[in-house]
Design a protein around this motif. Structure first.
Motif, PDB file in Angstrom:
ATOM      1  N   SER A  54       3.591   0.965  -7.735  1.00  0.00           N
ATOM      2  CA  SER A  54       3.709  -0.456  -8.075  1.00  0.00           C
ATOM      3  C   SER A  54       2.646  -0.806  -9.118  1.00  0.00           C
ATOM      4  O   SER A  54       1.680  -0.066  -9.319  1.00  0.00           O
ATOM      5  CB  SER A  54       3.495  -1.305  -6.828  1.00  0.00           C
ATOM      6  OG  SER A  54       2.142  -1.183  -6.387  1.00  0.00           O
ATOM      7  N   GLU A  55       2.811  -1.951  -9.750  1.00  0.00           N
ATOM      8  CA  GLU A  55       1.818  -2.406 -10.730  1.00  0.00           C
ATOM      9  C   GLU A  55       0.446  -2.565 -10.081  1.00  0.00           C
ATOM     10  O   GLU A  55      -0.577  -2.229 -10.679  1.00  0.00           O
ATOM     11  CB  GLU A  55       2.259  -3.725 -11.366  1.00  0.00           C
ATOM     12  CG  GLU A  55       3.380  -3.561 -12.366  1.00  0.00           C
ATOM     13  CD  GLU A  55       3.745  -4.870 -13.039  1.00  0.00           C
ATOM     14  OE1 GLU A  55       2.863  -5.746 -13.186  1.00  0.00           O
ATOM     15  OE2 GLU A  55       4.911  -5.008 -13.425  1.00  0.00           O
ATOM     16  N   ALA A  56       0.419  -3.079  -8.861  1.00  0.00           N
ATOM     17  CA  ALA A  56      -0.859  -3.255  -8.157  1.00  0.00           C
ATOM     18  C   ALA A  56      -1.532  -1.909  -7.907  1.00  0.00           C
ATOM     19  O   ALA A  56      -2.750  -1.782  -8.045  1.00  0.00           O
ATOM     20  CB  ALA A  56      -0.643  -3.997  -6.843  1.00  0.00           C
ATOM     21  N   CYS A  57      -0.756  -0.902  -7.547  1.00  0.00           N
ATOM     22  CA  CYS A  57      -1.323   0.439  -7.323  1.00  0.00           C
ATOM     23  C   CYS A  57      -1.801   1.053  -8.633  1.00  0.00           C
ATOM     24  O   CYS A  57      -2.810   1.758  -8.659  1.00  0.00           O
ATOM     25  CB  CYS A  57      -0.313   1.337  -6.625  1.00  0.00           C
ATOM     26  SG  CYS A  57      -0.071   0.940  -4.877  1.00  0.00           S
ATOM     27  N   GLU A  58      -1.080   0.789  -9.722  1.00  0.00           N
ATOM     28  CA  GLU A  58      -1.527   1.284 -11.030  1.00  0.00           C
ATOM     29  C   GLU A  58      -2.890   0.706 -11.404  1.00  0.00           C
ATOM     30  O   GLU A  58      -3.721   1.396 -11.987  1.00  0.00           O
ATOM     31  CB  GLU A  58      -0.505   0.954 -12.111  1.00  0.00           C
ATOM     32  CG  GLU A  58       0.718   1.835 -12.075  1.00  0.00           C
ATOM     33  CD  GLU A  58       1.728   1.499 -13.149  1.00  0.00           C
ATOM     34  OE1 GLU A  58       1.753   0.344 -13.635  1.00  0.00           O
ATOM     35  OE2 GLU A  58       2.503   2.408 -13.505  1.00  0.00           O
ATOM     36  N   LYS A  59      -3.112  -0.551 -11.046  1.00  0.00           N
ATOM     37  CA  LYS A  59      -4.388  -1.205 -11.374  1.00  0.00           C
ATOM     38  C   LYS A  59      -5.575  -0.558 -10.673  1.00  0.00           C
ATOM     39  O   LYS A  59      -6.706  -0.690 -11.131  1.00  0.00           O
ATOM     40  CB  LYS A  59      -4.316  -2.691 -11.041  1.00  0.00           C
ATOM     41  CG  LYS A  59      -3.436  -3.465 -11.998  1.00  0.00           C
ATOM     42  CD  LYS A  59      -3.371  -4.933 -11.632  1.00  0.00           C
ATOM     43  CE  LYS A  59      -2.432  -5.648 -12.576  1.00  0.00           C
ATOM     44  NZ  LYS A  59      -2.244  -7.053 -12.209  1.00  0.00           N
ATOM     45  N   VAL A  60      -5.332   0.150  -9.561  1.00  0.00           N
ATOM     46  CA  VAL A  60      -6.427   0.820  -8.859  1.00  0.00           C
ATOM     47  C   VAL A  60      -6.428   2.326  -9.126  1.00  0.00           C
ATOM     48  O   VAL A  60      -7.064   3.089  -8.408  1.00  0.00           O
ATOM     49  CB  VAL A  60      -6.415   0.532  -7.336  1.00  0.00           C
ATOM     50  CG1 VAL A  60      -6.623  -0.958  -7.078  1.00  0.00           C
ATOM     51  CG2 VAL A  60      -5.157   1.052  -6.675  1.00  0.00           C
ATOM     52  N   MET A  95       0.575   2.540  -0.715  1.00  0.00           N
ATOM     53  CA  MET A  95       1.703   1.626  -0.876  1.00  0.00           C
ATOM     54  C   MET A  95       1.267   0.198  -1.189  1.00  0.00           C
ATOM     55  O   MET A  95       1.986  -0.541  -1.833  1.00  0.00           O
ATOM     56  CB  MET A  95       2.572   1.633   0.381  1.00  0.00           C
ATOM     57  CG  MET A  95       3.176   2.996   0.711  1.00  0.00           C
ATOM     58  SD  MET A  95       4.117   3.742  -0.638  1.00  0.00           S
ATOM     59  CE  MET A  95       5.557   2.687  -0.675  1.00  0.00           C
ATOM     60  N   ASP A  96       0.090  -0.202  -0.708  1.00  0.00           N
ATOM     61  CA  ASP A  96      -0.402  -1.561  -0.918  1.00  0.00           C
ATOM     62  C   ASP A  96      -1.856  -1.476  -1.353  1.00  0.00           C
ATOM     63  O   ASP A  96      -2.740  -1.160  -0.550  1.00  0.00           O
ATOM     64  CB  ASP A  96      -0.265  -2.371   0.366  1.00  0.00           C
ATOM     65  CG  ASP A  96      -0.577  -3.841   0.171  1.00  0.00           C
ATOM     66  OD1 ASP A  96      -1.428  -4.182  -0.690  1.00  0.00           O
ATOM     67  OD2 ASP A  96       0.014  -4.657   0.887  1.00  0.00           O
ATOM     68  N   ALA A  97      -2.096  -1.745  -2.628  1.00  0.00           N
ATOM     69  CA  ALA A  97      -3.442  -1.616  -3.186  1.00  0.00           C
ATOM     70  C   ALA A  97      -4.406  -2.643  -2.592  1.00  0.00           C
ATOM     71  O   ALA A  97      -5.596  -2.365  -2.456  1.00  0.00           O
ATOM     72  CB  ALA A  97      -3.396  -1.747  -4.704  1.00  0.00           C
ATOM     73  N   GLU A  98      -3.903  -3.811  -2.238  1.00  0.00           N
ATOM     74  CA  GLU A  98      -4.782  -4.862  -1.715  1.00  0.00           C
ATOM     75  C   GLU A  98      -5.306  -4.539  -0.328  1.00  0.00           C
ATOM     76  O   GLU A  98      -6.466  -4.778  -0.019  1.00  0.00           O
ATOM     77  CB  GLU A  98      -4.045  -6.208  -1.713  1.00  0.00           C
ATOM     78  CG  GLU A  98      -3.787  -6.742  -3.108  1.00  0.00           C
ATOM     79  CD  GLU A  98      -3.035  -8.059  -3.084  1.00  0.00           C
ATOM     80  OE1 GLU A  98      -2.955  -8.701  -2.009  1.00  0.00           O
ATOM     81  OE2 GLU A  98      -2.540  -8.443  -4.150  1.00  0.00           O
ATOM     82  N   THR A  99      -4.454  -4.003   0.524  1.00  0.00           N
ATOM     83  CA  THR A  99      -4.870  -3.712   1.898  1.00  0.00           C
ATOM     84  C   THR A  99      -5.291  -2.254   2.085  1.00  0.00           C
ATOM     85  O   THR A  99      -5.871  -1.904   3.106  1.00  0.00           O
ATOM     86  CB  THR A  99      -3.722  -3.999   2.897  1.00  0.00           C
ATOM     87  OG1 THR A  99      -2.648  -3.097   2.636  1.00  0.00           O
ATOM     88  CG2 THR A  99      -3.264  -5.443   2.797  1.00  0.00           C
TER      89      THR A  99
END
Length: 129
Positions: A54-60, A95-99
């Motif tokens: 996901s885009e969020a995972c790419e950011k990390v 799967m979830d960069a935030e959590t």
């Protein structure tokens, strides 16, 4: 006469066609770099469900190439101990960069005949079979 000899095959779907239709994705070039000696493809479902981040995972720092390398590396070491043409193995994906939630996924690798009878490897989710 064998039972299936009385049936006429009216259509086949080749590996080449599956790659052209984007149902399979040829990752042989990358796989060669990691020790694989036969053509390797992954299913569309596996690619878009887990390997393509996901885009969020790419950011990390997650990337499609990094996740593919993770799959190939785990498979390479598992395959060295395996016997037969089918192997199940597990790979964890963020799967979830935030959590920080990750998911450990069962994958299936199958060696079978390619379009010309040559050995080929397909990596998939079990439901893709």
């Amino acid at each position: 006469m064998r039972k299936h000899d009385e049936f006429q095959i009216i259509h086949t779907y080749s590996r080449r066609q599956a790659i052209e239709d984007h149902m399979l994705f040829d990752v042989s070039n990358t796989a060669k770099e990691y020790g694989f000696k036969i053509p390797v493809a992954i299913t569309r479902n596996l690619l878009y469900s887990y390997i393509d981040p996901s885009e969020a995972c790419e950011k990390v720092g997650q990337s499609l190439s990094g996740r593919l390398i993770d799959v190939l590396t785990v498979l390479y070491f598992e395959a060295r101990r395996a016997k037969g043409s089918r192997l199940t193995f597990k790979v964890a994906f963020l799967m979830d960069a935030e959590t920080g939630r990750s998911e450990t996924v069962n994958l299936l690798a199958v060696v079978g005949p390619g379009d010309e009878g040559e050995p080929v490897l397909t990596i998939m989710l079990p439901e893709d079979e």
